[in-house]
Design an enzyme around this catalytic site. Sequence first.
Site, PDB file in Angstrom:
ATOM      1  N   GLU A   1     -17.505 -48.534 -35.166  1.00  0.00           N
ATOM      2  CA  GLU A   1     -16.797 -49.815 -35.220  1.00  0.00           C
ATOM      3  C   GLU A   1     -15.898 -49.971 -33.988  1.00  0.00           C
ATOM      4  OE1 GLU A   1     -16.504 -50.800 -39.982  1.00  0.00           O
ATOM      5  OE2 GLU A   1     -15.139 -49.259 -39.184  1.00  0.00           O
TER       6      GLU A   1
ATOM      7  N   ASP B   1     -14.187 -49.022 -51.297  1.00  0.00           N
ATOM      8  CA  ASP B   1     -14.473 -50.327 -51.882  1.00  0.00           C
ATOM      9  C   ASP B   1     -15.745 -50.304 -52.715  1.00  0.00           C
ATOM     10  OD1 ASP B   1     -12.256 -51.651 -50.839  1.00  0.00           O
ATOM     11  OD2 ASP B   1     -13.249 -52.011 -48.922  1.00  0.00           O
TER      12      ASP B   1
ATOM     13  N   GLU C   1     -22.348 -45.358 -41.543  1.00  0.00           N
ATOM     14  CA  GLU C   1     -21.220 -45.361 -42.457  1.00  0.00           C
ATOM     15  C   GLU C   1     -21.648 -44.992 -43.871  1.00  0.00           C
ATOM     16  OE1 GLU C   1     -17.330 -48.054 -43.480  1.00  0.00           O
ATOM     17  OE2 GLU C   1     -19.211 -49.114 -43.206  1.00  0.00           O
ATOM     18  N   GLU C   2     -22.908 -45.247 -44.186  1.00  0.00           N
ATOM     19  CA  GLU C   2     -23.399 -45.019 -45.537  1.00  0.00           C
ATOM     20  C   GLU C   2     -23.944 -43.612 -45.759  1.00  0.00           C
ATOM     21  OE1 GLU C   2     -22.742 -47.364 -47.684  1.00  0.00           O
ATOM     22  OE2 GLU C   2     -22.016 -48.660 -46.065  1.00  0.00           O
TER      23      GLU C   2
ATOM     24  N   LEU D   1     -23.666 -52.655 -42.498  1.00  0.00           N
ATOM     25  CA  LEU D   1     -23.195 -53.923 -43.064  1.00  0.00           C
ATOM     26  C   LEU D   1     -21.675 -53.934 -43.069  1.00  0.00           C
ATOM     27  CD1 LEU D   1     -24.400 -56.547 -44.318  1.00  0.00           C
ATOM     28  CD2 LEU D   1     -23.772 -55.578 -46.535  1.00  0.00           C
ATOM     29  N   ASP D   2     -21.111 -54.596 -42.100  1.00  0.00           N
ATOM     30  CA  ASP D   2     -19.660 -54.750 -42.017  1.00  0.00           C
ATOM     31  C   ASP D   2     -19.229 -55.943 -42.863  1.00  0.00           C
ATOM     32  OD1 ASP D   2     -16.948 -54.517 -40.820  1.00  0.00           O
ATOM     33  OD2 ASP D   2     -17.491 -56.429 -39.894  1.00  0.00           O
TER      34      ASP D   2
ATOM     35  N   ASP E   1     -25.284 -52.993 -48.944  1.00  0.00           N
ATOM     36  CA  ASP E   1     -24.946 -51.880 -48.045  1.00  0.00           C
ATOM     37  C   ASP E   1     -26.096 -50.882 -48.004  1.00  0.00           C
ATOM     38  OD1 ASP E   1     -22.229 -52.449 -47.205  1.00  0.00           O
ATOM     39  OD2 ASP E   1     -21.578 -51.948 -49.229  1.00  0.00           O
TER      40      ASP E   1
ATOM     41  N   ASP F   1     -22.677 -49.155 -38.290  1.00  0.00           N
ATOM     42  CA  ASP F   1     -22.229 -49.652 -39.586  1.00  0.00           C
ATOM     43  C   ASP F   1     -23.263 -50.697 -39.983  1.00  0.00           C
ATOM     44  OD1 ASP F   1     -21.089 -50.748 -41.805  1.00  0.00           O
ATOM     45  OD2 ASP F   1     -19.175 -51.270 -40.875  1.00  0.00           O
TER      46      ASP F   1
END
Length: 344
Positions: free
Chosen positions: A272, A59, A87-88, A108-109, A65, A106
């Site tokens: 997550e 995305d 995640e980043e 920023l979900d 993020d 994570d």
Amino acid sequence: MTTLHEHLAAWSAADPKRLPLADTIEIIASAAAHLATVIAQGPLAGDVSRVLGDSADDDGQKALDAYANILFIDRLRAAPVAAVVSEEENEPVVLNPGGMLAVALDPLDGSNNIDVDAPLGTVFSVLPAKAPGAPQSSLFLVPGSLQLAAGFVLYGPHTSLVLTMGDGVNIFTLDRKHDVFVLTRSAVEIPPGRREYAINASNARHWPLPVRAFVEECVAGRDGPRGVDYNTRWLGAVVAEAFRILVHGGIYLYPGDVRPGYRRGRLRLLYEASPIAFLVEQAGGTATDGYTRTLDIVPTQIHEQAPLIFGSKDKVERLIEIYTESVPQAGQRPLFATRGLFKS
């Protein structure tokens, strides 16, 4: 009213070995409080939704993020944390090699919600760093049942921190005036009987047959085998769905499906699915991929994906039952027949 600091101080006072975990949770909470202020500014904080580059979920990495990622990692440098998986980040970030803990998060979900002022969140998991000096990724390739703590922060009309340290689930609310989290709900238990399910129905044609069959039962309402009408929900951020289910009950489904890249769902197991599963089980619910308890799944890589189904025990167990039964082909069921709901 009890602040998060007071709650953690009382909890760690019972056993000095708990202090590193308490300190780490406080640091995560302080970063979340800061991020909540930035999110609340919206466009006043700048173009936080602009795309900076590629992301693991395809995305695109948003500016917010990247900001959240740097914020949490920098704050955690002051914690007894050996390494962070985010995640980043493509690989684990080494912080304090001798640290006693490992954090997966994570930052920023739900970042696709930035522009539309919809819910956002942060999800985190804390694991023991049992082998100082070992390859950092190995600290994380363990079943979720080994988590010491897990939680998420929901940035909504108010900011909530949902936390478990293996002794139940507590919810803290951010007091913006004093910039502290305050305990507002303790010993959370998922209520049974709530007639709600959350799933992205636009993907119905791709779902595995057990999920189709379960949703068909819900859609049939009072005329179907359940004999009651159901409502559907979808908020685009798993933390918002988890918060609703913890407070109100129901079931959330993000299955794997037949699309390339989606066969094991899209949620990430380490930061997550596992932390949410830990919270859900601590609140009396169930979390599964359809076949296996989520907390029993052992990741083989740090960004591994996993289907996730969680919620009230009665509803999740019904879906597990359907998975176990070998359901008939979808075309044999009325809603999925040639002229049924999902065919033109």
